[in-house]
Motif scaffolding. Structure first.
Motif, short mmCIF file in Angstrom:
data_model
loop_
_atom_site.label_atom_id
_atom_site.label_comp_id
_atom_site.label_asym_id
_atom_site.label_seq_id
_atom_site.Cartn_x
_atom_site.Cartn_y
_atom_site.Cartn_z
N GLY A 35 33.20 -74.04 -48.68
CA GLY A 35 33.19 -74.90 -49.87
C GLY A 35 32.69 -76.28 -49.52
O GLY A 35 31.68 -76.43 -48.84
N ASP A 36 33.44 -77.30 -49.94
CA ASP A 36 33.01 -78.68 -49.66
C ASP A 36 33.58 -79.22 -48.34
O ASP A 36 33.43 -80.39 -48.02
N TRP A 37 34.22 -78.35 -47.56
CA TRP A 37 34.81 -78.76 -46.28
C TRP A 37 33.72 -78.99 -45.25
O TRP A 37 32.76 -78.21 -45.13
N ASN A 38 33.85 -80.06 -44.49
CA ASN A 38 32.99 -80.35 -43.33
C ASN A 38 33.90 -80.68 -42.16
O ASN A 38 34.94 -81.33 -42.35
N PRO A 39 33.55 -80.26 -40.96
CA PRO A 39 34.40 -80.56 -39.80
C PRO A 39 34.62 -82.07 -39.65
O PRO A 39 33.69 -82.85 -39.77
N ASP A 40 35.86 -82.45 -39.41
CA ASP A 40 36.21 -83.85 -39.16
C ASP A 40 36.38 -83.99 -37.64
O ASP A 40 37.41 -83.60 -37.09
N TRP A 41 35.38 -84.54 -36.98
CA TRP A 41 35.39 -84.61 -35.51
C TRP A 41 36.29 -85.72 -34.99
O TRP A 41 36.52 -85.82 -33.79
N LYS A 42 36.83 -86.53 -35.88
CA LYS A 42 37.74 -87.59 -35.44
C LYS A 42 39.19 -87.11 -35.42
O LYS A 42 40.03 -87.73 -34.81
#
Length: 183
Positions: free
Chosen positions: A119-126
């Motif tokens: 969906g609209d999820w993107n990996p949060d690398w922080k």
């Protein structure tokens, strides 16, 4: 009267100091300008490596057309040849071109599935609390799910928000992944 004379004298001395300071600044600017004239500053950052073309005029090559078919061509350093070379769309053998065409089709279908799942999820690398699931190859022909918190391993197939979606991707695409990217 004495105070007034002293005040004027102080102003004159102050003005001399300001003028002298300005002269020194101007001298510094002139010297700096001379130094900068000797330094070459490129308009653009130069590449440290350039691809060398292995083809000679008349060499048989293979290309993937926009609709996915593979066909032969001949190299003549045309603008079309050069554009294909720079975009990685020219091959020395039919087999290499066909393999790449199949890989591109699989990656396109896989990305579509992954993006639909995420969906609209993107990996949060922080955030190390946000698990990101990805497919990796381990041992002999075994695709395995791994997860990471903050390390972007630059996975070819990207990352999933949910482990279940990653499992489903292996079920749907696993055999093709092994055939086209592992074997």
């Amino acid at each position: 009267m004495k105070d007034k004379t002293q005040g004027v004298k102080s102003l004159v001395e102050f003005k001399k100091v300001i003028v002298e300071f300005g002269d020194r600044i101007n001298g510094f600017v002139e010297e700096l300008s001379k130094l900068l004239d000797d330094i070459e500053i490129p308009d653009e950052e130069e590449d440290t490596w350039e691809m060398k073309c292995p083809y000679k005029d008349g060499d048989k090559t293979w290309v993937i057309y926009s609709y996915g078919d593979v066909d032969s061509s001949f190299w003549f350093h045309s603008s079309e040849d050069n554009a294909r070379f720079k975009s990685g769309n020219i091959f020395t053998t039919k087999q290499a071109a066909e393999l790449e065409a199949k890989r591109r089709k699989l990656l396109t279908r896989f990305r579509s599935f992954r993006d639909e799942c995420n969906g609209d999820w993107n990996p949060d690398w922080k955030s190390h609390l946000d698990s990101k699931y990805y497919i990796s190859f381990v041992g002999k022909a075994k695709l395995t799910i791994f997860y990471t918190g903050t390390t972007n391993n630059f996975q070819l197939f990207g990352f999933f928000k949910n482990e279940e979606d990653c499992k489903k991707a292996i079920e749907l695409f696993g055999d093709e992944i092994k055939e086209l990217f592992v074997e």
